[in-house]
Design a protein around this motif. Sequence first.
Motif, short mmCIF file in Angstrom:
data_model
loop_
_atom_site.label_atom_id
_atom_site.label_comp_id
_atom_site.label_asym_id
_atom_site.label_seq_id
_atom_site.Cartn_x
_atom_site.Cartn_y
_atom_site.Cartn_z
N VAL A 166 0.83 -1.20 0.00
CA VAL A 166 0.00 0.00 0.00
C VAL A 166 0.87 1.25 0.00
N LEU A 167 0.32 2.30 -0.62
CA LEU A 167 0.84 3.66 -0.49
C LEU A 167 0.06 4.29 0.66
N ASP A 168 0.76 4.90 1.60
CA ASP A 168 0.14 5.48 2.79
C ASP A 168 0.63 6.92 2.94
N ILE A 169 -0.30 7.87 3.08
CA ILE A 169 0.08 9.26 3.30
C ILE A 169 -0.75 9.78 4.47
N ASP A 170 -0.07 10.42 5.42
CA ASP A 170 -0.71 10.96 6.63
C ASP A 170 -0.56 12.47 6.66
N SER A 171 -1.49 13.11 7.36
CA SER A 171 -1.45 14.56 7.54
C SER A 171 -1.84 14.90 8.98
N PRO A 172 -1.24 15.97 9.53
CA PRO A 172 -1.65 16.43 10.85
C PRO A 172 -2.93 17.26 10.80
N VAL A 173 -3.47 17.48 9.60
CA VAL A 173 -4.66 18.29 9.39
C VAL A 173 -5.88 17.39 9.21
N PRO A 174 -6.93 17.56 10.02
CA PRO A 174 -8.14 16.77 9.79
C PRO A 174 -8.74 17.07 8.41
N ASN A 175 -9.32 16.04 7.78
CA ASN A 175 -9.99 16.17 6.49
C ASN A 175 -9.08 16.76 5.41
#
Length: 156
Positions: A124-133
């Motif tokens: 899988v490619l996984d990308i996270d953000s500290p910003v909701p939505n």
Amino acid sequence: MSIDTAAADIDSLLETLEAVFAGEHDLIANAANMAALLFQTLPEVNWAGFYLLQGDELVLGPFQGRVACVRIPLGRGVCGTAAERRETIVVPDVHEFPGHIACDAASRSEIVVPLIRAGRLVGVLDIDSPVPNRFSDADRTLCEAAAALLIRSLDT
């Protein structure tokens, strides 16, 4: 607050990926460059990378960002669920996702795209953000197209 990626930006990023992948067919090399490009290009992202399938679990692959979880069972967390379902999952608030695995407490939203090659799950490619939505439909389009380019690079 969703940040839309303009169509021109998507096209430009995909062209850059094609150039980076040109002549290279190694999954690790191309995944490493893709993780770096996505991490440096996408705004408000705190992790971008890959988990690769080994047996019945996902194992940490190339990434950019903070130290991450190393092994994720299929069906667990956002990554394991996307892998098991073989479908992209966009999570506006990871704290509301049942069974979310918090590798980085700062992450609030996430997108995970399964990598499918010849009908088989690769990872899988996984990308996270500290910003909701954080992740929009345009981001989904970009990530799915980038994942498809990565898989095609292995065969050409």
